[in-house]
Design an enzyme around this catalytic site. Structure first.
Site, PDB file in Angstrom:
ATOM      1  N   HIS A 269       8.777  28.219  -9.384  1.00 19.80           N
ATOM      2  CA  HIS A 269       8.932  29.564  -8.794  1.00 19.80           C
ATOM      3  C   HIS A 269       8.232  30.617  -9.644  1.00 19.80           C
ATOM      4  CE1 HIS A 269      11.411  32.482  -6.353  1.00 19.80           C
ATOM      5  NE2 HIS A 269      11.169  33.246  -7.410  1.00 19.80           N
TER       6      HIS A 269
ATOM      7  N   SER B 270      14.375  43.862   7.319  1.00 20.47           N
ATOM      8  CA  SER B 270      15.737  43.907   7.853  1.00 20.47           C
ATOM      9  C   SER B 270      15.852  44.746   9.128  1.00 20.47           C
ATOM     10  CB  SER B 270      16.698  44.444   6.789  1.00 20.47           C
ATOM     11  OG  SER B 270      16.211  45.668   6.294  1.00 20.47           O
TER      12      SER B 270
ATOM     13  N   HIS C 233      12.619  35.629   1.966  1.00 24.49           N
ATOM     14  CA  HIS C 233      12.882  36.306   0.691  1.00 24.49           C
ATOM     15  C   HIS C 233      14.323  36.180   0.218  1.00 24.49           C
ATOM     16  CE1 HIS C 233      13.830  39.773  -1.991  1.00 24.49           C
ATOM     17  NE2 HIS C 233      12.899  39.149  -2.672  1.00 24.49           N
TER      18      HIS C 233
ATOM     19  N   HIS D 289      15.274  33.264  -2.348  1.00 25.63           N
ATOM     20  CA  HIS D 289      16.143  33.799  -3.406  1.00 25.63           C
ATOM     21  C   HIS D 289      17.563  33.811  -2.845  1.00 25.63           C
ATOM     22  CE1 HIS D 289      12.176  35.644  -4.356  1.00 25.63           C
ATOM     23  NE2 HIS D 289      12.556  35.451  -5.600  1.00 25.63           N
TER      24      HIS D 289
ATOM     25  N   GLU E 112      21.490  36.007  -6.476  1.00 23.71           N
ATOM     26  CA  GLU E 112      20.895  36.296  -7.783  1.00 23.71           C
ATOM     27  C   GLU E 112      21.758  37.227  -8.624  1.00 23.71           C
ATOM     28  OE1 GLU E 112      17.066  38.089  -7.279  1.00 23.71           O
ATOM     29  OE2 GLU E 112      16.654  38.136  -9.440  1.00 23.71           O
TER      30      GLU E 112
HETATM   31  O1  MCF Z   1      12.940  36.670  -8.269  1.00 24.37           O
HETATM   32  C1  MCF Z   1      12.708  37.985  -8.641  1.00 24.37           C
HETATM   33  C2  MCF Z   1      13.931  38.807  -8.375  1.00 24.37           C
HETATM   34  N1  MCF Z   1      14.440  38.701  -7.017  1.00 24.37           N
HETATM   35  C3  MCF Z   1      13.713  39.006  -5.906  1.00 24.37           C
HETATM   36  N2  MCF Z   1      12.450  39.164  -5.757  1.00 24.37           N
HETATM   37  C4  MCF Z   1      11.428  39.063  -6.631  1.00 24.37           C
HETATM   38  C5  MCF Z   1      11.494  38.561  -7.943  1.00 24.37           C
HETATM   39  N3  MCF Z   1      10.315  38.725  -8.529  1.00 24.37           N
HETATM   40  C6  MCF Z   1       9.504  39.265  -7.646  1.00 24.37           C
HETATM   41  N4  MCF Z   1      10.147  39.460  -6.482  1.00 24.37           N
HETATM   42  C7  MCF Z   1       9.469  40.058  -5.295  1.00 24.37           C
HETATM   43  C8  MCF Z   1       9.867  39.483  -3.973  1.00 24.37           C
HETATM   44  O2  MCF Z   1       9.144  38.325  -3.663  1.00 24.37           O
HETATM   45  O3  MCF Z   1       9.813  41.408  -5.247  1.00 24.37           O
HETATM   46  C9  MCF Z   1       9.856  41.849  -3.926  1.00 24.37           C
HETATM   47  C10 MCF Z   1       9.630  40.634  -3.032  1.00 24.37           C
HETATM   48  O4  MCF Z   1       8.335  40.619  -2.521  1.00 24.37           O
HETATM   49  C11 MCF Z   1      11.240  42.446  -3.801  1.00 24.37           C
HETATM   50  S1  MCF Z   1      11.732  42.981  -2.230  1.00 24.37           S
HETATM   51  C12 MCF Z   1      11.158  44.618  -2.153  1.00 24.37           C
HETATM   52 FE    FE Z   2      11.555  35.312  -7.612  1.00 26.01          FE
END
Ligand code: MCF
Ligand code: FE
Length: 408
Positions: A65, A149, A183, A210, A213
């Site tokens: 990941h 969403s 996501h 995800h 978390e």
């Molecule tokens: O895994 C980490 C933390 N959790 C969620 N999203 C992300 C992470 N690192 C990057 N992201 C990206 C995700 O793929 O950040 C964006 C998404 O495109 C957050 S949603 C606005």
């Molecule tokens: Fe991530």
């Protein structure tokens, strides 16, 4: 045909066999493996490749990941708590994307390669990393991300995702495998998730998401409370959870899925993951930096879930090296026995990850892809402490082979 020999061969096979004075015979795939003397006698015509003293041959590492499109971040994002981090991602999204050029992403992939990562699961939010991932020598499972969403935007969001997915499909091969990322439960409408998962079933591709978390995610999905409440209300005053955690998991039934983080998954949810034969991807550094706490490895093992390791992106890490990530995990989970944990971590970046990504690599066994790396320790080391010492001392690889081809 090549015969690579070293002081130790760490097979990462089902019995976690370690061969002293061993070797691997390979072309594009592994032909044989065993004691180096016996292999030299059996394959006299193979090109013999010796390694320096104190070297170890092991499978190329697999980062399950990573977000390459966020690779330009160094100090722009806010760490310590999830929602402030998310706000800072939204605030700096355009700037970060502009800095993450093709060359920048290619450099991040090169760094990963030099630290021994021969396969990665790349979460692609926008498709800006496509060509770097297609051109890199590593194997890439390319997870096209879908999120959104607002019910009114479902069609537009799906169309954008579907077009990125098609673009990635044009490059499908044994080093580039298109896949799908939903996501998260707080960001993706179930209609979108269902459509994307239907596509995954039809196309036979694997999925990443995800899940659970942060404490904020737990409170939001359970009770529409916590830090997500004011955050999401700012976009939509009527925001409410789109599903609960178990409903979210049920969407993924019969689709091979990697659930990333799951720090706040409860026992029932962990058992649901286990029943679905899902994988849990642990990103310890990211969890620490985003205030997500610490995964309870004992609970994950008790539920018999396949465990993999990821660095996440440089949006929540300072390194994309799995050796750095394993060292952090070794320190973070200090309550666990050192040797047993080191072995589990090595499995989580080799055989477990290959199993999750459905690729014939991740262990040194006949007929698997010849994706292997050589680590050289600074001094001699006995068999009993080999794995711990390898985790502690490895940064750059001595040699790297992907599909039998020497790189770096
Ligand atoms: O895994 C980490 C933390 N959790 C969620 N999203 C992300 C992470 N690192 C990057 N992201 C990206 C995700 O793929 O950040 C964006 C998404 O495109 C957050 S949603 C606005
Ligand atoms: Fe991530």
């Amino acid at each position: 045909m090549k015969l690579l020999i070293a002081d130790f061969v760490l097979t990462c096979n089902a019995t976690f066999e370690i061969i002293e004075k061993g070797g691997v015979v390979f072309d594009e795939t592994i032909i044989d493996i065993g004691q180096s003397d016996a292999l030299q006698a059996r394959y006299p015509d193979a090109t013999l490749i010796q390694t320096p003293p104190h070297s170890i041959i092991l499978p190329g590492l697999i980062n399950a990941h990573v977000h390459l499109e966020f690779s330009a971040n160094r100090t722009m994002l806010r760490y310590g708590d999830f929602i402030p981090w998310l706000q800072s991602v939204i605030q700096h999204r355009e700037e970060l994307s502009a800095l993450a050029t093709h060359e920048h992403i290619a450099a991040a992939l090169r760094e990963m390669l030099q630290s021994g990562t021969t396969t990665l699961g790349a979460i692609s939010s926008f498709g800006a990393d496509l060509h770097a991932c297609v051109q890199t020598p590593q194997r890439v499972v390319y997870f096209n991300e879908i999120l959104g969403s607002a019910p009114s935007a479902v069609d537009a969001m799906y169309a954008d995702f579907a077009s990125r997915f098609e673009d990635s499909k044009a490059h499908e091969g044994n080093r580039f495998i298109p896949a799908i990322s939903v996501h998260s439960p707080y960001s993706t409408h179930p209609i979108l998730a269902k459509k994307a998962l239907q596509k995954a079933r039809e196309e036979g591709c694997i999925v990443s998401t995800h899940f659970m978390e942060s404490l904020a995610e737990r409170a939001w999905l359970d009770n529409a409370e916590g830090d997500f409440q004011p955050f999401l209300s700012a976009f939509n005053p009527h925001a409410k959870p789109m599903c609960d955690a178990l409903e979210y998991l049920a969407l993924f039934e019969n689709v091979p899925t990697l659930f990333t983080h799951a720090v706040y998954a409860d026992t029932e949810e962990l058992h649901a993951l286990s029943d679905q034969k899902a994988t849990l991807t642990h990103c310890p550094v990211s969890n620490r930096l985003l205030g997500a706490g610490k995964l309870d490895i004992a609970k994950v093992l008790a539920a018999k879930i396949n465990l993999t390791l990821g660095t996440d992106g440089l949006s929540s890490n300072t390194s994309l090296s799995l050796w750095d990530e394993m060292r952090s995990a070794l320190m973070m989970h200090y309550e666990r026995d050192l040797t047993t944990l080191a072995k589990l971590l090595l499995q989580s970046v080799t055989c477990n990850a290959a199993n999750a990504l459905k690729l014939p690599c991740g262990s040194l066994e006949k007929d698997r892809y010849a994706d292997l790396v050589v680590a050289t320790l600074p001094q001699a080391c006995d068999r009993e402490t080999l794995i711990v010492q390898t985790l502690l001392h490895t940064r750059r690889m001595e040699a790297i082979y992907i599909h039998g081809e020497a790189l770096c």
